[in-house]
Design a protein around this motif. Structure first.
Motif, PDB file in Angstrom:
ATOM      1  N   GLY A   1       0.780  -1.227   0.000  1.00  0.00           N
ATOM      2  CA  GLY A   1       0.000   0.000   0.000  1.00  0.00           C
ATOM      3  C   GLY A   1       0.814   1.281   0.000  1.00  0.00           C
ATOM      4  N   ASP A   2       0.108   2.401  -0.241  1.00  0.00           N
ATOM      5  CA  ASP A   2       0.711   3.721  -0.400  1.00  0.00           C
ATOM      6  C   ASP A   2       1.818   3.680  -1.448  1.00  0.00           C
ATOM      7  OD1 ASP A   2      -1.008   4.914   1.320  1.00  0.00           O
ATOM      8  OD2 ASP A   2       0.443   5.310   2.911  1.00  0.00           O
ATOM      9  N   VAL A   3       1.464   3.136  -2.597  1.00  0.00           N
ATOM     10  CA  VAL A   3       2.386   3.111  -3.729  1.00  0.00           C
ATOM     11  C   VAL A   3       2.686   4.540  -4.175  1.00  0.00           C
ATOM     12  CG1 VAL A   3       2.701   2.336  -6.101  1.00  0.00           C
ATOM     13  CG2 VAL A   3       1.507   0.875  -4.457  1.00  0.00           C
ATOM     14  N   PHE A   4       1.628   5.345  -4.260  1.00  0.00           N
ATOM     15  CA  PHE A   4       1.766   6.737  -4.677  1.00  0.00           C
ATOM     16  C   PHE A   4       1.536   7.664  -3.483  1.00  0.00           C
ATOM     17  CE2 PHE A   4      -0.101   4.352  -8.295  1.00  0.00           C
ATOM     18  CZ  PHE A   4       1.007   4.377  -9.124  1.00  0.00           C
ATOM     19  N   ASP A   5       2.110   8.839  -3.561  1.00  0.00           N
ATOM     20  CA  ASP A   5       1.923   9.810  -2.489  1.00  0.00           C
ATOM     21  C   ASP A   5       0.685  10.667  -2.731  1.00  0.00           C
ATOM     22  OD1 ASP A   5       3.178  10.947  -0.017  1.00  0.00           O
ATOM     23  OD2 ASP A   5       3.130  12.779  -1.208  1.00  0.00           O
ATOM     24  N   GLU A   6       0.314  10.853  -4.004  1.00  0.00           N
ATOM     25  CA  GLU A   6      -0.783  11.758  -4.330  1.00  0.00           C
ATOM     26  C   GLU A   6      -1.858  11.088  -5.176  1.00  0.00           C
ATOM     27  OE1 GLU A   6       0.994  15.137  -6.202  1.00  0.00           O
ATOM     28  OE2 GLU A   6       2.531  15.365  -4.658  1.00  0.00           O
ATOM     29  N   GLY A   7      -1.980   9.755  -5.051  1.00  0.00           N
ATOM     30  CA  GLY A   7      -2.986   9.056  -5.845  1.00  0.00           C
ATOM     31  C   GLY A   7      -4.399   9.546  -5.583  1.00  0.00           C
ATOM     32  N   LYS A   8      -4.655   9.976  -4.353  1.00  0.00           N
ATOM     33  CA  LYS A   8      -5.999  10.426  -3.992  1.00  0.00           C
ATOM     34  C   LYS A   8      -6.361  11.760  -4.641  1.00  0.00           C
ATOM     35  CE  LYS A   8      -4.005  12.167   0.337  1.00  0.00           C
ATOM     36  NZ  LYS A   8      -4.053  12.072   1.810  1.00  0.00           N
ATOM     37  N   TRP A   9      -5.342  12.506  -5.132  1.00  0.00           N
ATOM     38  CA  TRP A   9      -5.591  13.803  -5.756  1.00  0.00           C
ATOM     39  C   TRP A   9      -5.303  13.806  -7.263  1.00  0.00           C
ATOM     40  CZ3 TRP A   9      -1.726  15.500  -1.589  1.00  0.00           C
ATOM     41  CH2 TRP A   9      -2.375  15.606  -0.348  1.00  0.00           C
ATOM     42  N   SER A  10      -4.683  12.772  -7.779  1.00  0.00           N
ATOM     43  CA  SER A  10      -4.146  12.798  -9.138  1.00  0.00           C
ATOM     44  C   SER A  10      -5.236  12.964 -10.195  1.00  0.00           C
ATOM     45  CB  SER A  10      -3.372  11.504  -9.426  1.00  0.00           C
ATOM     46  OG  SER A  10      -2.215  11.441  -8.630  1.00  0.00           O
ATOM     47  N   SER A  11      -4.966  13.853 -11.145  1.00  0.00           N
ATOM     48  CA  SER A  11      -5.812  13.960 -12.330  1.00  0.00           C
ATOM     49  C   SER A  11      -5.527  12.763 -13.228  1.00  0.00           C
ATOM     50  CB  SER A  11      -5.496  15.256 -13.075  1.00  0.00           C
ATOM     51  OG  SER A  11      -4.158  15.213 -13.587  1.00  0.00           O
ATOM     52  N   PRO A  12      -6.386  12.469 -14.196  1.00  0.00           N
ATOM     53  CA  PRO A  12      -6.114  11.335 -15.101  1.00  0.00           C
ATOM     54  C   PRO A  12      -4.744  11.406 -15.753  1.00  0.00           C
ATOM     55  CG  PRO A  12      -8.363  12.061 -15.367  1.00  0.00           C
ATOM     56  CD  PRO A  12      -7.721  13.046 -14.431  1.00  0.00           C
ATOM     57  N   LYS A  13      -4.323  12.604 -16.162  1.00  0.00           N
ATOM     58  CA  LYS A  13      -3.022  12.757 -16.812  1.00  0.00           C
ATOM     59  C   LYS A  13      -1.881  12.476 -15.839  1.00  0.00           C
ATOM     60  CE  LYS A  13      -0.126  16.075 -19.312  1.00  0.00           C
ATOM     61  NZ  LYS A  13      -0.025  17.471 -19.832  1.00  0.00           N
ATOM     62  N   ASN A  14      -1.969  13.049 -14.630  1.00  0.00           N
ATOM     63  CA  ASN A  14      -0.926  12.827 -13.627  1.00  0.00           C
ATOM     64  C   ASN A  14      -0.902  11.371 -13.170  1.00  0.00           C
ATOM     65  OD1 ASN A  14      -0.154  15.514 -13.702  1.00  0.00           O
ATOM     66  ND2 ASN A  14      -1.518  16.104 -12.027  1.00  0.00           N
ATOM     67  N   TRP A  15      -2.073  10.759 -13.100  1.00  0.00           N
ATOM     68  CA  TRP A  15      -2.158   9.350 -12.710  1.00  0.00           C
ATOM     69  C   TRP A  15      -1.419   8.475 -13.720  1.00  0.00           C
ATOM     70  CZ3 TRP A  15      -3.378   6.161  -8.820  1.00  0.00           C
ATOM     71  CH2 TRP A  15      -3.653   4.822  -9.102  1.00  0.00           C
ATOM     72  N   GLU A  16      -1.639   8.722 -14.993  1.00  0.00           N
ATOM     73  CA  GLU A  16      -0.952   7.944 -16.021  1.00  0.00           C
ATOM     74  C   GLU A  16       0.562   8.116 -15.932  1.00  0.00           C
ATOM     75  OE1 GLU A  16      -2.504   8.930 -19.823  1.00  0.00           O
ATOM     76  OE2 GLU A  16      -4.539   8.187 -19.403  1.00  0.00           O
ATOM     77  N   ASP A  17       1.017   9.322 -15.642  1.00  0.00           N
ATOM     78  CA  ASP A  17       2.450   9.563 -15.503  1.00  0.00           C
ATOM     79  C   ASP A  17       3.010   8.842 -14.286  1.00  0.00           C
ATOM     80  OD1 ASP A  17       4.951  11.073 -16.233  1.00  0.00           O
ATOM     81  OD2 ASP A  17       4.632  11.896 -14.230  1.00  0.00           O
ATOM     82  N   ASP A  18       2.269   8.862 -13.175  1.00  0.00           N
ATOM     83  CA  ASP A  18       2.712   8.161 -11.968  1.00  0.00           C
ATOM     84  C   ASP A  18       2.816   6.652 -12.213  1.00  0.00           C
ATOM     85  OD1 ASP A  18       2.750  10.577 -10.698  1.00  0.00           O
ATOM     86  OD2 ASP A  18       0.850  10.292  -9.640  1.00  0.00           O
ATOM     87  N   VAL A  19       1.824   6.107 -12.893  1.00  0.00           N
ATOM     88  CA  VAL A  19       1.823   4.667 -13.174  1.00  0.00           C
ATOM     89  C   VAL A  19       2.983   4.306 -14.096  1.00  0.00           C
ATOM     90  CG1 VAL A  19       0.561   2.813 -14.328  1.00  0.00           C
ATOM     91  CG2 VAL A  19      -0.650   4.379 -12.791  1.00  0.00           C
ATOM     92  N   ARG A  20       3.252   5.144 -15.085  1.00  0.00           N
ATOM     93  CA  ARG A  20       4.376   4.886 -15.999  1.00  0.00           C
ATOM     94  C   ARG A  20       5.692   4.841 -15.233  1.00  0.00           C
ATOM     95  NH1 ARG A  20       8.111   7.944 -17.726  1.00  0.00           N
ATOM     96  NH2 ARG A  20       7.074   9.820 -16.917  1.00  0.00           N
ATOM     97  N   ARG A  21       5.893   5.788 -14.334  1.00  0.00           N
ATOM     98  CA  ARG A  21       7.132   5.822 -13.558  1.00  0.00           C
ATOM     99  C   ARG A  21       7.218   4.635 -12.611  1.00  0.00           C
ATOM    100  NH1 ARG A  21       5.319  10.585 -11.507  1.00  0.00           N
ATOM    101  NH2 ARG A  21       6.480  10.193  -9.592  1.00  0.00           N
TER     102      ARG A  21
END
Length: 424
Positions: free
Chosen positions: A106-126
């Protein structure tokens, strides 16, 4: 004075070579140096080797709270530095240890709860770049509050977005080599009757029923017909802490269930292992010890239910439904070992990110259908890396000044000032 044959060009080359060596050690080799010292624990004690050698052993790696920074709060250098550290540590562990399965609690991302679709895709790619793994290693990711928000922030869109990317559900069983891992979305264990909470609780009851039927001597009982079959082994519950049964003990820094009196699998009641993000309920970290436990000023802070830990009611339900032989969880970013009801051991997995700790670590588990053994693998300390850079920089500056005969002049000026001060 340096030898005459050491010209300016040669000195510059030597300087660049020295800087390169320091960089390579601090950014590459230091991870091999640290993780090379980690070994898989032996799951079978000497006295039981003949009896249990036929049980296959699963090599599992557990880490938690990677907190990949996003577009809102993440400074570009902080993001670059932390992600490089985690990528090098994970890839080195994959190459040296070759786990069969990896769990991120858990807590893979720090801002998953706020991420826009574009930012989410970038986070997942990284994330996929950092935590790439061999085809023969399975990666299982659990959801945390920073991925979908706390209970009051969670919604179906965020949950389904996470589940789609990581091919997970809020309650499920992962079975590998006869070992059952129960994975739980602990954010949904709020107990207030929300739609997602009801859905998760209903699924957990169904899983509990199926696991209990799998260990019964008469699985053809009409109450068990039509249910999914699982290996009749004690389960492991994944969250961010481990639980220990009375048959478990700690030796040489390892938790093991290799008591000489352990019964064959057909003779004892198997329990499940569980995994989720929140720890089970406890008052504080006051009893936690070890170099990666919470800081002394934080240990006596009272935990808030449904924020720092699960509620007492949710903890009782999980223990009643699954009676796990082991619990792993995260969320607090610090290590702890808690024995619930004098029966169930919960071991916390500290944060894997240097942003949260000076000394990150992960857990190595050798697990069979009959027992398990855990050991901890520490990563390089951030303070050690900084000290190496500071010492190397100071040494190279001194050598540079000495080479250009600037040091001699500086020392002469200091000597004159000291002499002048003494004359006064």
């Amino acid at each position: 004075m340096l030898p005459k044959f050491c010209g300016r060009g040669t000195f510059v080359i030597a300087l660049i070579w020295s800087l390169t060596c320091v960089f390579l050690f601090c950014e590459f080799l230091i991870y091999y140096s640290a993780i090379f010292q980690c070994v898989w624990p032996d799951t079978v004690p000497q006295s039981n080797k003949g009896r249990e050698s036929s049980a296959p052993v699963l090599r599992a790696l557990f880490l938690a709270d990677t907190h990949l920074l996003g577009a809102i709060r993440g400074h570009w250098f902080d993001k670059l530095r932390r992600e490089w550290q985690m990528e090098r540590a994970f890839q080195t562990a994959m190459w040296l240890l070759r786990p069969e399965i990896v769990f991120i609690l858990g807590d893979v991302f720090d801002e998953g709860k706020w991420s826009s679709p574009k930012n989410w895709e970038d986070d997942v790619r990284r994330f996929r770049q950092m935590f790439r793994h061999p085809n023969d290693t399975e990666l299982v990711v659990l959801v945390g509050n920073h991925d979908i928000g706390f209970h009051y922030e969670m919604n179906l869109f965020k949950l389904q977005r996470f589940e789609k990317v990581f091919n997970v559900t809020s309650a499920r069983v992962v079975t590998k080599k006869g070992v059952n891992f129960v994975l739980v979305n602990s954010v949904a264990l709020h107990g207030d009757g929300c739609y997602i909470c009801q859905m998760v609780e209903k699924e957990l009851i169904k899983i509990s029923h199926a696991l209990n039927c799998s260990i019964q001597s008469n699985p053809m009982n009409e109450r068990c017909l039509g249910l999914e079959n699982f290996p009749s082994t004690r389960p492991i519950l994944l969250q961010q802490w481990d639980l220990l049964s009375p048959q478990l003990r700690r030796t040489d820094g390892q938790w093991t269930s290799s008591d000489p009196t352990i019964k064959p699998v057909a003779s004892f009641t198997p329990r499940n292992s569980r995994a989720y993000h929140y720890p089970l309920y406890r008052v504080s970290d006051a009893e936690c010890t070890g170099e990666d436990a919470a800081a002394p000023e934080e240990k006596n802070l009272v935990f808030k239910e449904q924020y720092d830990v699960l509620s007492q009611e949710a903890s009782r339900k999980l223990l009643w439904w699954f009676r796990p032989r082991l619990i792993l969880s995260g969320h607090t970013h610090s290590a702890c070992e808690v024995l619930h009801r004098e029966t169930f051991l919960e071991v916390s997995v500290p944060s894997f990110s240097w942003r949260n700790r000076n000394n990150p670590s992960f857990i190595l588990g050798s697990i069979s259908s009959l027992n398990f053994t855990l050991s901890k693998c520490f990563l390089p300390r951030e303070s050690t890396v900084i000290s190496i850079y500071c010492f190397a920089s100071a040494l190279l500056i001194i050598l540079t000044l000495f080479y250009f005969q600037l040091l001699k002049g500086m020392l002469h000026c200091v000597s004159c000032l000291v002499s002048k001060h003494k004359s006064l």
